[in-house]
Design an enzyme around this catalytic site. Structure first.
Site, short mmCIF file in Angstrom:
data_model
loop_
_atom_site.label_atom_id
_atom_site.label_comp_id
_atom_site.label_asym_id
_atom_site.label_seq_id
_atom_site.Cartn_x
_atom_site.Cartn_y
_atom_site.Cartn_z
N LYS A 129 0.82 -1.22 0.00
CA LYS A 129 0.00 0.00 0.00
C LYS A 129 0.85 1.27 0.00
O LYS A 129 0.42 2.31 -0.50
CB LYS A 129 -0.97 0.01 1.18
CG LYS A 129 -2.07 -1.03 1.01
CD LYS A 129 -3.21 -0.83 1.98
CE LYS A 129 -4.27 -1.88 1.75
NZ LYS A 129 -5.30 -1.92 2.76
N LYS A 211 -4.10 -10.18 -6.66
CA LYS A 211 -5.40 -10.52 -6.07
C LYS A 211 -6.46 -9.52 -6.54
O LYS A 211 -6.14 -8.36 -6.84
CB LYS A 211 -5.31 -10.59 -4.55
CG LYS A 211 -5.05 -9.27 -3.90
CD LYS A 211 -5.29 -9.29 -2.40
CE LYS A 211 -5.20 -7.85 -1.93
NZ LYS A 211 -5.55 -7.53 -0.62
N LYS A 214 -10.21 -3.83 -4.64
CA LYS A 214 -11.06 -2.67 -4.94
C LYS A 214 -10.21 -1.45 -5.27
O LYS A 214 -10.73 -0.46 -5.77
CB LYS A 214 -12.01 -2.38 -3.78
CG LYS A 214 -11.40 -2.32 -2.41
CD LYS A 214 -12.50 -2.39 -1.34
CE LYS A 214 -11.92 -2.89 -0.03
NZ LYS A 214 -12.92 -3.36 0.91
P1 TYM Z 1 -10.40 -5.73 3.51
O1 TYM Z 1 -11.43 -4.69 3.78
O2 TYM Z 1 -9.34 -5.42 2.51
O3 TYM Z 1 -11.09 -7.07 3.03
C1 TYM Z 1 -12.18 -7.65 3.74
C2 TYM Z 1 -12.08 -9.16 3.66
O4 TYM Z 1 -12.07 -9.60 2.28
C3 TYM Z 1 -10.96 -10.46 2.07
N1 TYM Z 1 -10.47 -10.29 0.68
C4 TYM Z 1 -10.31 -11.29 -0.18
N2 TYM Z 1 -10.54 -12.61 -0.08
C5 TYM Z 1 -10.28 -13.37 -1.18
N3 TYM Z 1 -9.81 -12.88 -2.35
C6 TYM Z 1 -9.57 -11.55 -2.49
N4 TYM Z 1 -9.13 -11.06 -3.65
C7 TYM Z 1 -9.82 -10.69 -1.37
N5 TYM Z 1 -9.71 -9.34 -1.17
C8 TYM Z 1 -10.11 -9.12 0.11
C9 TYM Z 1 -9.92 -10.01 3.09
O5 TYM Z 1 -8.97 -11.02 3.35
C10 TYM Z 1 -10.79 -9.70 4.29
O6 TYM Z 1 -11.09 -10.88 5.01
N6 TYM Z 1 -7.31 -5.37 7.40
C11 TYM Z 1 -8.59 -5.89 6.97
C12 TYM Z 1 -9.76 -5.37 7.77
C13 TYM Z 1 -9.71 -5.60 9.24
C14 TYM Z 1 -9.89 -6.83 9.91
C15 TYM Z 1 -9.85 -6.54 11.30
C16 TYM Z 1 -10.09 -8.15 9.49
C17 TYM Z 1 -9.54 -4.64 10.20
N7 TYM Z 1 -9.64 -5.21 11.44
C18 TYM Z 1 -9.98 -7.53 12.28
C19 TYM Z 1 -10.23 -9.14 10.46
C20 TYM Z 1 -10.17 -8.83 11.83
C21 TYM Z 1 -8.80 -5.48 5.54
O7 TYM Z 1 -8.27 -4.50 5.07
O8 TYM Z 1 -9.75 -6.21 4.87
#
Ligand code: TYM
Length: 346
Positions: A129, A211, A214
């Site tokens: 990032k 991957k 968004k």
């Molecule tokens: P975020 O918002 O980027 O994504 C949310 C969830 O979607 C999953 N994900 C994917 N899974 C499969 N293939 C993909 N291409 C893909 N893109 C995203 C992510 O693995 C995630 O499960 N840091 C985290 C948010 C967060 C969080 C937490 C998660 C903050 N606090 C506590 C778990 C527990 C994030 O940016 O997810």
């Protein structure tokens, strides 16, 4: 202080009859996509009977990249609507907005005292990032994983259902929790990542080495939840494939393997069964049925989204009641943390 190598990687294996506690989070940064659905939310929905679930819309995390007030507010509401439209039952879980529970920020600060600078520098998400611009990105982007650790540890989560890209952050959470426990006595549960073998890493439609994300500048690289049926069919038709004509899972055919994986999850089939079903039928037939499978999965969610958009008071109530439940739990944890660490109380 223990080094990373000395830290245990044992399962938390709670010896209890109670339901395991789950915490997961998602950023309100717009463009919820098929990877978010298949890698995370679908599993939240499938497991909601099994566990004691809390789901958090992590708006403080979204501040780590530049945003505006209006877009953040719109994204929070839209994401809350989407989570409920996708099948998360707000009566069966706690759905809340992170900044409504001040303890997340407070615990984040405390945990920074047991997090090493070098650990944060090694986080691959930070490297991705920051794009090498670590002089000018926000300090919040750097300490982002500590806030994530606070999200998880506040609720004594046993399990954290996420996609593969979050694995390193959950490992850091365990290390930080372990170190705090070593210094101040047993305080935190060491959580385990819950990463499914299928769907944990949905790849981009224009480049199977990346991957699905968004933040991609190319909207053809992902299926957004808001895409119209014809847009979905068109994106799948345009998705890159590998050379050849056969529908086969093969490490040498990453694009096709990704598409087969999406089809197999949506149709609850093994990749081998998908191969058999499309033997000798070519990419055209496969892509057309894949497009239909995605449309079939997404259309009912879009329909429910329209209903929720028309009645904002429903989600207002869900988030208000979720924040109340989350606050009650989190304040108990913070009282314990302050007491263990010798903070305040005067
Ligand atoms: P975020 O918002 O980027 O994504 C949310 C969830 O979607 C999953 N994900 C994917 N899974 C499969 N293939 C993909 N291409 C893909 N893109 C995203 C992510 O693995 C995630 O499960 N840091 C985290 C948010 C967060 C969080 C937490 C998660 C903050 N606090 C506590 C778990 C527990 C994030 O940016 O997810």
């Amino acid at each position: 202080m223990a080094t990373q190598q000395q830290l245990p990687r044992v399962e938390s294996a709670p010896q209890t009859d109670r339901k395991l506690r789950v915490l997961s989070g998602i950023q309100p940064s717009g463009n919820f996509h098929l990877g978010n659905y298949l890698g995370a939310i679908r599993n939240w929905v499938n497991q909601q009977e099994m566990y004691d679930n809390s789901f958090c819309i992590v708006d403080l995390h979204a501040l780590s990249l530049a945003t505006t007030r209006d877009s953040l507010r719109a994204n929070i509401r839209n994401l809350a609507n989407t989570i409920v439209a996708a099948g998360v039952d707000p009566d069966a879980c706690t759905l809340f907005v992170q900044s409504d529970v001040a303890e997340h920020s407070e615990l984040c600060w405390v945990l920074q005292s047991v997090t090493q600078f070098g650990e944060l520098r090694r986080m691959t998400q930070f490297k991705d990032k920051s794009g090498g611009q670590d002089e000018s990105v926000s300090a919040a982007l750097f300490t982002y994983p500590v806030l994530q650790a606070a999200d998880i540890l506040l609720y004594d989560a046993d399990l954290v259902p996420v996609g593969e890209d979050q694995k390193q952050h959950i490992e850091l959470t365990r290390d930080v929790a372990y170190r705090f426990n070593q210094r101040y006595g047993e305080t935190f549960v060491l959580p385990r990542p819950d990463i499914k073998p299928d769907g944990a890493r949905i790849m981009s439609l224009d480049d199977p080495a990346k991957k699905m994300s968004k933040s991609s500048p190319n909207p053809n690289s992902y299926i957004a939840l808001g895409d119209k049926p014809d847009e979905i069919r068109r994106k799948i038709k345009r998705a890159v494939t590998d050379s050849g004509t056969e529908i086969v899972v093969d490490p040498g055919k990453p694009a096709l393997t990704n598409l087969i994986s999406i089809y197999s999850i949506l149709n609850e089939m093994t990749p081998e069964a998908v191969q058999e079903q499309f033997a000798g039928r070519g990419y055209g037939a496969f892509k057309s049925e894949l497009g239909e499978s995605i449309v079939t999965a997404i259309e009912p969610i879009q329909q429910r989204l329209l209903e929720l958009d028309a009645s904002p008071e429903i989600i207002d109530g869900v988030l208000r009641s979720g924040a109340g439940k989350a606050r009650a739990y989190a304040s108990g944890t913070m009282t314990r943390v302050r007491e263990r660490a010798g903070l305040g109380g005067y």
